[in-house]
Design a protein around this motif. Structure first.
Motif, PDB file in Angstrom:
ATOM      1  N   TRP A 108       0.818  -1.214   0.000  1.00 39.22           N
ATOM      2  CA  TRP A 108       0.000   0.000   0.000  1.00 39.22           C
ATOM      3  C   TRP A 108       0.850   1.261   0.000  1.00 39.22           C
ATOM      4  CZ3 TRP A 108      -4.913  -1.038  -0.979  1.00 39.22           C
ATOM      5  CH2 TRP A 108      -5.430  -2.281  -0.614  1.00 39.22           C
ATOM      6  N   LEU A 109       1.956   1.233   0.730  1.00 38.57           N
ATOM      7  CA  LEU A 109       2.839   2.398   0.808  1.00 38.57           C
ATOM      8  C   LEU A 109       4.130   2.204   0.027  1.00 38.57           C
ATOM      9  CD1 LEU A 109       2.382   3.188   4.608  1.00 38.57           C
ATOM     10  CD2 LEU A 109       1.494   4.530   2.688  1.00 38.57           C
ATOM     11  N   GLY A 110       4.319   1.033  -0.552  1.00 36.71           N
ATOM     12  CA  GLY A 110       5.534   0.752  -1.300  1.00 36.71           C
ATOM     13  C   GLY A 110       5.335   0.703  -2.791  1.00 36.71           C
ATOM     14  N   ASP A 111       4.095   0.741  -3.252  1.00 39.65           N
ATOM     15  CA  ASP A 111       3.780   0.725  -4.669  1.00 39.65           C
ATOM     16  C   ASP A 111       3.575   2.161  -5.142  1.00 39.65           C
ATOM     17  OD1 ASP A 111       2.645   0.509  -7.226  1.00 39.65           O
ATOM     18  OD2 ASP A 111       1.613  -1.349  -6.727  1.00 39.65           O
ATOM     19  N   ALA A 112       4.306   2.547  -6.180  1.00 45.90           N
ATOM     20  CA  ALA A 112       4.225   3.934  -6.670  1.00 45.90           C
ATOM     21  C   ALA A 112       2.825   4.287  -7.161  1.00 45.90           C
ATOM     22  CB  ALA A 112       5.241   4.147  -7.795  1.00 45.90           C
ATOM     23  N   ASN A 113       2.044   3.287  -7.561  1.00 50.48           N
ATOM     24  CA  ASN A 113       0.695   3.553  -8.061  1.00 50.48           C
ATOM     25  C   ASN A 113      -0.340   3.664  -6.943  1.00 50.48           C
ATOM     26  OD1 ASN A 113       1.462   3.443 -10.843  1.00 50.48           O
ATOM     27  ND2 ASN A 113       1.494   1.203 -10.712  1.00 50.48           N
ATOM     28  N   LEU A 114       0.015   3.207  -5.750  1.00 51.86           N
ATOM     29  CA  LEU A 114      -0.949   3.182  -4.648  1.00 51.86           C
ATOM     30  C   LEU A 114      -0.590   4.119  -3.498  1.00 51.86           C
ATOM     31  CD1 LEU A 114      -1.587  -0.678  -4.343  1.00 51.86           C
ATOM     32  CD2 LEU A 114      -3.097   1.030  -5.364  1.00 51.86           C
ATOM     33  N   ALA A 115       0.680   4.455  -3.346  1.00 51.96           N
ATOM     34  CA  ALA A 115       1.144   5.162  -2.150  1.00 51.96           C
ATOM     35  C   ALA A 115       0.432   6.501  -1.945  1.00 51.96           C
ATOM     36  CB  ALA A 115       2.655   5.373  -2.229  1.00 51.96           C
ATOM     37  N   LEU A 116       0.322   7.306  -3.016  1.00 51.45           N
ATOM     38  CA  LEU A 116      -0.294   8.623  -2.879  1.00 51.45           C
ATOM     39  C   LEU A 116      -1.766   8.496  -2.508  1.00 51.45           C
ATOM     40  CD1 LEU A 116       0.377  11.660  -3.178  1.00 51.45           C
ATOM     41  CD2 LEU A 116      -0.577  11.536  -5.475  1.00 51.45           C
ATOM     42  N   PHE A 117      -2.480   7.551  -3.107  1.00 52.95           N
ATOM     43  CA  PHE A 117      -3.901   7.367  -2.801  1.00 52.95           C
ATOM     44  C   PHE A 117      -4.096   6.845  -1.378  1.00 52.95           C
ATOM     45  CE2 PHE A 117      -3.713   7.128  -7.443  1.00 52.95           C
ATOM     46  CZ  PHE A 117      -4.668   8.082  -7.773  1.00 52.95           C
ATOM     47  N   ASP A 150       2.112  17.213   6.891  1.00 54.01           N
ATOM     48  CA  ASP A 150       2.377  16.401   8.078  1.00 54.01           C
ATOM     49  C   ASP A 150       2.187  14.912   7.849  1.00 54.01           C
ATOM     50  OD1 ASP A 150      -0.319  16.728   7.756  1.00 54.01           O
ATOM     51  OD2 ASP A 150      -0.763  17.133   9.864  1.00 54.01           O
ATOM     52  N   VAL A 151       1.083  14.531   7.186  1.00 61.32           N
ATOM     53  CA  VAL A 151       0.825  13.107   6.980  1.00 61.32           C
ATOM     54  C   VAL A 151       1.876  12.492   6.052  1.00 61.32           C
ATOM     55  CG1 VAL A 151      -0.791  13.542   5.070  1.00 61.32           C
ATOM     56  CG2 VAL A 151      -0.908  11.393   6.321  1.00 61.32           C
ATOM     57  N   VAL A 152       2.304  13.238   5.038  1.00 60.53           N
ATOM     58  CA  VAL A 152       3.316  12.732   4.110  1.00 60.53           C
ATOM     59  C   VAL A 152       4.669  12.645   4.801  1.00 60.53           C
ATOM     60  CG1 VAL A 152       4.419  13.064   1.869  1.00 60.53           C
ATOM     61  CG2 VAL A 152       2.044  13.751   2.190  1.00 60.53           C
ATOM     62  N   PHE A 153       5.013  13.680   5.539  1.00 58.50           N
ATOM     63  CA  PHE A 153       6.309  13.708   6.228  1.00 58.50           C
ATOM     64  C   PHE A 153       6.395  12.616   7.286  1.00 58.50           C
ATOM     65  CE2 PHE A 153       8.962  15.256   9.759  1.00 58.50           C
ATOM     66  CZ  PHE A 153      10.174  15.361   9.102  1.00 58.50           C
ATOM     67  N   ALA A 154       5.302  12.386   8.010  1.00 61.21           N
ATOM     68  CA  ALA A 154       5.323  11.411   9.093  1.00 61.21           C
ATOM     69  C   ALA A 154       5.381   9.974   8.586  1.00 61.21           C
ATOM     70  CB  ALA A 154       4.082  11.588   9.974  1.00 61.21           C
ATOM     71  N   ILE A 155       4.814   9.722   7.401  1.00 63.54           N
ATOM     72  CA  ILE A 155       4.745   8.351   6.894  1.00 63.54           C
ATOM     73  C   ILE A 155       5.766   8.086   5.802  1.00 63.54           C
ATOM     74  CG2 ILE A 155       3.239   6.668   5.747  1.00 63.54           C
ATOM     75  CD1 ILE A 155       0.893   7.899   7.206  1.00 63.54           C
ATOM     76  N   LYS A 156       5.943   9.043   4.870  1.00 58.90           N
ATOM     77  CA  LYS A 156       6.878   8.858   3.750  1.00 58.90           C
ATOM     78  C   LYS A 156       7.735  10.116   3.633  1.00 58.90           C
ATOM     79  CE  LYS A 156       6.747   5.758   1.353  1.00 58.90           C
ATOM     80  NZ  LYS A 156       7.384   4.421   1.416  1.00 58.90           N
ATOM     81  N   ASP A 157       8.656  10.313   4.583  1.00 60.69           N
ATOM     82  CA  ASP A 157       9.420  11.555   4.620  1.00 60.69           C
ATOM     83  C   ASP A 157      10.414  11.690   3.470  1.00 60.69           C
ATOM     84  OD1 ASP A 157      11.035   9.524   5.546  1.00 60.69           O
ATOM     85  OD2 ASP A 157      12.084  10.804   6.996  1.00 60.69           O
ATOM     86  N   ASP A 158      10.663  10.591   2.742  1.00 56.28           N
ATOM     87  CA  ASP A 158      11.575  10.669   1.599  1.00 56.28           C
ATOM     88  C   ASP A 158      10.830  10.921   0.286  1.00 56.28           C
ATOM     89  OD1 ASP A 158      10.301   8.244   1.481  1.00 56.28           O
ATOM     90  OD2 ASP A 158      12.090   7.070   1.014  1.00 56.28           O
ATOM     91  N   GLY A 159       9.486  10.992   0.348  1.00 60.75           N
ATOM     92  CA  GLY A 159       8.710  11.222  -0.874  1.00 60.75           C
ATOM     93  C   GLY A 159       8.617  10.010  -1.768  1.00 60.75           C
ATOM     94  N   GLY A 160       9.089   8.866  -1.304  1.00 62.53           N
ATOM     95  CA  GLY A 160       9.092   7.660  -2.125  1.00 62.53           C
ATOM     96  C   GLY A 160       7.771   6.919  -2.094  1.00 62.53           C
ATOM     97  N   PRO A 161       7.701   5.831  -2.863  1.00 59.56           N
ATOM     98  CA  PRO A 161       8.757   5.305  -3.751  1.00 59.56           C
ATOM     99  C   PRO A 161       8.784   6.043  -5.090  1.00 59.56           C
ATOM    100  CG  PRO A 161       6.827   3.885  -3.810  1.00 59.56           C
ATOM    101  CD  PRO A 161       6.529   4.951  -2.807  1.00 59.56           C
ATOM    102  N   ASP A 162       9.980   6.310  -5.571  1.00 63.94           N
ATOM    103  CA  ASP A 162      10.185   7.000  -6.862  1.00 63.94           C
ATOM    104  C   ASP A 162       9.433   8.321  -6.922  1.00 63.94           C
ATOM    105  OD1 ASP A 162      11.751   4.846  -7.753  1.00 63.94           O
ATOM    106  OD2 ASP A 162       9.992   3.773  -8.498  1.00 63.94           O
ATOM    107  N   ASN A 163       9.496   9.094  -5.840  1.00 64.49           N
ATOM    108  CA  ASN A 163       8.840  10.405  -5.756  1.00 64.49           C
ATOM    109  C   ASN A 163       7.313  10.325  -5.895  1.00 64.49           C
ATOM    110  OD1 ASN A 163      11.211  11.871  -5.383  1.00 64.49           O
ATOM    111  ND2 ASN A 163      11.548  12.125  -7.572  1.00 64.49           N
ATOM    112  N   ALA A 164       6.749   9.151  -5.662  1.00 59.24           N
ATOM    113  CA  ALA A 164       5.306   8.977  -5.824  1.00 59.24           C
ATOM    114  C   ALA A 164       4.507   9.725  -4.761  1.00 59.24           C
ATOM    115  CB  ALA A 164       4.948   7.493  -5.784  1.00 59.24           C
ATOM    116  N   THR A 165       5.116  10.022  -3.614  1.00 57.47           N
ATOM    117  CA  THR A 165       4.423  10.759  -2.555  1.00 57.47           C
ATOM    118  C   THR A 165       5.072  12.114  -2.288  1.00 57.47           C
ATOM    119  OG1 THR A 165       5.757   9.646  -0.858  1.00 57.47           O
ATOM    120  CG2 THR A 165       3.652   8.629  -1.445  1.00 57.47           C
TER     121      THR A 165
END
Length: 300
Positions: A153-162, A234-249
C-alpha cells in the motif's frame, strides 16, 4: 452623557476582547506571520544558512520551473484536491447521522473528532502498521479471500499517494463533520417539519431543503479543504518523509522542506514556498468565485 457611557463601555469591551486574543496573536505573529513575511525577500537570495547570502534575483524561481521534481511535487499536491469532494460528502452524511438525540451520540461525536487532535506521529505509527506488507489490512483481506498476495500500500508507486489521501480523509472527517453539524443545528426545524407534512420524504427533504440551506457551510468547508489539500505536509512527512517510492508521494511542501533542511538551499526553498502559495491562492480564488456565483454566501 449617555452616548459617552455607551462608547466607553464598547471601548472597554473591545480592550478586554483584544486582551484575551493577545497571547494567540503574539504566537501567530512570531511563528506564522513573521516567517511568511521574511521568506518572501529570502526567495530572491542564494542563502544556505552558512556564510553570506547573495542577491540572485529570479534565479531561484527559474530553477524551480526547470526542476522536474518541483513539477512532480506540484502535481501531487494538486492531486490531493481529489479528496475535497469525497471528504465534504462524507462529512455532511456523517453530520446528518450524528444530528440526532440518541443515547451515547455525544461519545460517538467525540470518537469521530479524536483523529483531528491526535498527534500525526502517533497516527503514522498506527497507519504504517495497518498498511505494512505484513500488516493487519493485508492479513484481513487475505484471510477472507479478497487477496492472494500482500499489497504494498505504501511501497507501490501507483498506490502510495492514494493511500495517503485516504489517511487525510480519515483525519479530517471529524473536523468538517463538526462544522456541518453546527450548520444543521442552526437550520430552522419548521421548514423540515412543513416539508414532511406536505408529503416530502426524509431523503427529498435532505436534498431539497437542508443541502441548499447548508450552501454557505459547503462553500467555507470546501475552501478550507482545498487549502489544506494543496498544503498537505504532516501526513506525508510522518509516513513517507523521503517522498518515495520514486517520488510517488513527493508533495510541494515536503519538497520545499527537503530543499531547506536536507540540501540547505533556504533561498530556493523560500522561492518554492512562494510558488506554492500562488497555486493555493489561485485555487482558493477559483473556489471563492465559484461559490459566490453558485449562491453559497449568506447574502444570497
Amino acid at each position: 452623557m449617555r452616548l459617552d457611557g455607551v462608547l466607553k463601555r464598547r471601548i472597554r469591551e473591545n480592550l478586554v476582547a483584544y486582551a484575551f486574543m493577545a497571547p494567540a496573536l503574539i504566537v501567530l505573529a512570531v511563528f506564522v506571520f513573521y516567517p511568511i513575511i521574511y521568506s518572501i525577500p529570502l526567495a530572491f537570495y542564494d542563502y544556505s544558512g552558512i556564510g553570506e547570502s547573495h542577491y540572485i534575483g529570479f534565479d531561484n524561481f527559474i530553477k524551480a520551473f526547470h526542476d522536474e521534481e518541483f513539477w512532480i511535487a506540484i502535481r501531487h499536491s494538486i492531486q490531493f484536491v481529489l479528496v475535497v469532494p469525497i471528504i465534504q460528502i462524507l462529512s455532511i452524511l456523517l453530520a446528518t447521522l450524528v444530528n440526532k438525540k440518541l443515547p451515547g451520540i455525544s461519545i460517538f461525536r467525540v470518537l469521530i473528532y479524536i483523529p483531528v487532535v491526535t498527534s500525526m506521529i502517533a497516527v503514522s505509527i498506527i497507519w504504517n502498521w495497518i498498511f505494512d506488507e505484513g500488516g493487519v489490512l493485508n492479513a484481513i483481506l487475505m484471510n477472507i479471500g479478497l487477496l492472494k498476495d500482500p499489497v504494498l500500500w505504501l511501497g507501490d508507486a501507483n498506490l502510495a499517494l492514494f493511500t495517503l489521501m485516504f489517511i487525510t480523509i480519515w483525519q479530517g472527517l471529524g473536523y468538517y463533520m463538526m462544522l456541518y453539524l453546527a450548520g444543521l443545528q442552526s437550520l430552522p426545524p419548521e421548514m423540515e417539519e412543513a416539508a414532511i407534512i406536505d408529503g416530502a420524504g426524509r431523503i427529498k427533504t435532505f436534498i431539497k431543503i437542508k443541502i441548499p440551506l447548508l450552501k454557505p457551510y459547503v462553500w467555507f468547508c470546501s475552501l478550507m479543504s482545498v487549502i489544506s489539500a494543496v498544503s498537505v505536509f504532516d501526513v506525508v512527512f510522518a509516513i513517507k518523509d523521503d517522498g518515495g517510492p520514486d517520488n510517488a508521494t513527493l508533495v510541494a511542501n515536503l519538497y520545499s522542506y527537503r530543499k531547506a533542511f536536507v540540501n540547505f538551499e533556504f533561498g530556493y526553498s523560500a522561492a518554492v514556498g512562494v510558488l506554492v502559495s500562488i497555486v493555493i491562492l489561485a485555487l482558493s480564488v477559483f473556489v471563492f468565485i465559484y461559490g459566490r456565483r453558485g449562491g453559497m454566501s449568506n447574502n444570497e
